[in-house]
Every structure is written in C-alpha cells, then in structure tokens.
Design a protein around this motif. Sequence first.
Motif, PDB file in Angstrom:
ATOM      1  N   THR A  36     125.795 -13.190  43.645  1.00  0.00           N
ATOM      2  CA  THR A  36     124.838 -12.275  42.801  1.00  0.00           C
ATOM      3  C   THR A  36     123.947 -12.900  42.004  1.00  0.00           C
ATOM      4  O   THR A  36     122.589 -12.671  42.138  1.00  0.00           O
ATOM      5  N   THR A  46     120.178  -6.870  43.945  1.00  0.00           N
ATOM      6  CA  THR A  46     119.697  -6.661  42.510  1.00  0.00           C
ATOM      7  C   THR A  46     119.903  -5.345  41.952  1.00  0.00           C
ATOM      8  O   THR A  46     119.903  -4.467  42.855  1.00  0.00           O
ATOM      9  N   ALA A  49     125.872  -8.599  47.811  1.00  0.00           N
ATOM     10  CA  ALA A  49     125.394  -8.954  46.503  1.00  0.00           C
ATOM     11  C   ALA A  49     123.757  -8.325  46.600  1.00  0.00           C
ATOM     12  O   ALA A  49     123.241  -8.350  47.714  1.00  0.00           O
ATOM     13  N   GLU A  59     130.760 -15.338  46.169  1.00  0.00           N
ATOM     14  CA  GLU A  59     129.917 -14.523  45.135  1.00  0.00           C
ATOM     15  C   GLU A  59     128.487 -15.122  45.114  1.00  0.00           C
ATOM     16  O   GLU A  59     128.070 -16.578  45.051  1.00  0.00           O
TER      17      GLU A  59
END
Length: 397
Positions: free
Chosen positions: A258, A306, A304, A256
């Motif tokens: 993000t 935005t 990931a 992960e």
Amino acid sequence: MGRKVGTVSRGLRSPIIREGDDLAKIVVDSVIDASTVEGFDLHDRDIVALTESIVARAQGNYASVDAIAKDIKNKFKSDTIGVIFPITSRNRFSMNLKGIARGVKKIYLMLSYPSDEVGNELITWEQLDESGVNPYVDVLSLEDYRKHFGDTVHPFTGVDYVSYYQSIIEEEGCEVEIIFANHAKTILNYTSSVLTCDIHTAYRSKRILKENGATEVLGLDDILTESVDGSGYNERYGLLGSNKSTEDSVKLFPRECTDLVLSIQNQLLDRTGKHFEVMVYGDGAFKDPMGKIWELADPTVSPAFTPGLDGTPNELKLKYLADNDFKDLSGKELQEAVANEIKNKEDDLVGNMAAQGTTPRRLVDLIGSLCDLTSGSGDKGTPIVLVSGYFDNFANE
C-alpha cells in the motif's frame, strides 16, 4: 458531444526490474517519459497500474524449494499428508509440489475432476458423460481413472498433469497415491493431516475438514507466512499467488505494498500536478470460453490500491434509457436527455432498474482484468498500464 474517445488503456514499457530497485521512481519516470515520447496527455483520475510481478521482484520476494520443504516439515507433525485440490499448472504449482514432497514421506494427492478450481480440464464433460462416472459421488483411484479415461493430455500444453504431478513427487523420494474426488472430507479416509491447495474455496475446505475430524489442516496460505532461512514470504497469502521462477524456486505474491501505490500517487502529483489513482494487479478475473479456464489463479486481483479505486461502478445502462425512458426520442434530443439523466443520477443506484445489466463487480477487479489483458503474460514488456478516461461517461464533454 465534443469528445469522440472514451476509455483508453496503454501498456507502457519499463526497464527490467531487479531486487532493490526504486520501483516508485521507475513507474513515475516510465509514465511521464511515455507521455512525452508518444505525445499523449495525462489527466486527473488517470489510473496507473503495475503488475504484481514487478512489485515482488523489487521486493526480492523469492523462496527456494528447500524453504518450502522446511516449512512443511516444521508445520506438519505427520510425515504422511493429504494434498488436495491443487490447480493443474506447471507455472503455478509444480515447484510448490516439489517442495511439499521434499518435506514429507508420503502424499495422498487428491485431484478434483473433470477440472480444477480455475477450469483447467483433466477430462472434458463429454468424456465424463460417456464414462458414466458421477463426479458428485464417485471417488476414483488412479487405476479407475486410467480405465475410464486413459492417458489424458491437456490440449493446450500437451501435458498429462496426472503423470506429471506423480513424477514430481516420486522424484523427491516421496511415496504417492493419487485419488480423484470432489469433496474435501474424502481425503480423511486416507489421512487426517491435510494441506488444502485450493485458492478461493480454501476457507470452506478447511472448515469442512476440521468439522469432520482432521487433526492437522493447513492451506497454501499457511506456508511461508514468515521467512525461512532468509527466504521471501507473504504474511497474508503464503504460497498462494506464487509462480515458478527457476527449476528450484518460486516468486511469491508481493508483500504489503500500500505504501508503494501511495508513494507513486504522491510523486505523480508532485511532478505532473495531476491526481492519479494507482493499483497493483495480478491475474484478471475472467473466463476463457474456449479453454474453459477462469484466469484468477491469484488470491486477489489487486493486493493494493489507492482509496479512489475502492467500491463498485455506479452507472446507468444507456440502452435501458434509450429503449424505455426515452424511447420516443431520437438524435440530438435523445443524446441530451440521456446525458442529463447521467448528470443527475443518484449516488447509489443499487436497486434502480436503469442500472440493471451494469457489471456488479469491484472497480479494482474490472480495472485489473483490463490491465491484465493489456499487459499480457508473455514478452510484451509492458508491466505498467495507464488507463485514461475510465471514470468518464457519456455526459462528459
């Protein structure tokens, strides 16, 4: 039209990343330093993209062949398993196969033909047509395969992947029988314990196997979803997206991340006053028309990104407008008419004929492909890509 340049993609050099490095700071410093040294401006909605490789390296997301073997032993009750639909790649699968073989006593290795899932050919369609073999029906043994096609060496790598995979398994003291077939349920004629190694069709393969009586069904995405003896892992993708690191280990797809892209976005805003979009990218999503290889061997182009990169393009086709709506105009009058049409376009052009021919793909898949081609996979040393002007159009001055 004041501006003469549209989208620009730049590969940016950075330090070589090691485990534990402050990757967000390194990326931000690299972008700002490149802008200063090379003399280009930074703009709102510029895109900063970084390869999945440096993210995984900073995370220390590595695993040994022994860790793979232990997880295979833990997750399969049987020591005889079917391994189906792996891609033929030294980089992508050889270490995984080594670990799988180390964890069991016998493997039925089922290869798809004439090519694997991403287009790596064992044989050409021409060879297949000449042989009279029907890939939609026929199941071939290794003896059948050699009788029809002989020793098949990949034209780019010089590797006979059938022999190569056989040798990897046998060197681990594991018995192997090789089968060539294109239907997942075929493996159930040999064993009911199956590891399906396809990337983008794994869910379907698992479903078919379970519906047809398999007793144990796992995919590469089920292996190393948790740490084994301190190894790296990927809770979502497991071994999918992994690459060979050393002769006894793999680099896994990043976990992960993000928080990482949001941190880079915020730091760039603080230091430049500009709002950037940020993404992590792996393989692009495109096909080589000569080598027949579809590049996407990762489970996703971007693990990931935005929020501003979510969605698909909303664009009008300039040539459609020029050839249809404004076919009687030319010169400055045509430019102004097209620019006004773009300025006033709907927020959602789905179904609009003037949008036909624009690429119906996710933004991150398109941008990731651009970045993958920009950074390359060799010795360019540019794991960060800065894309400027991607969201501009013909109407922007």
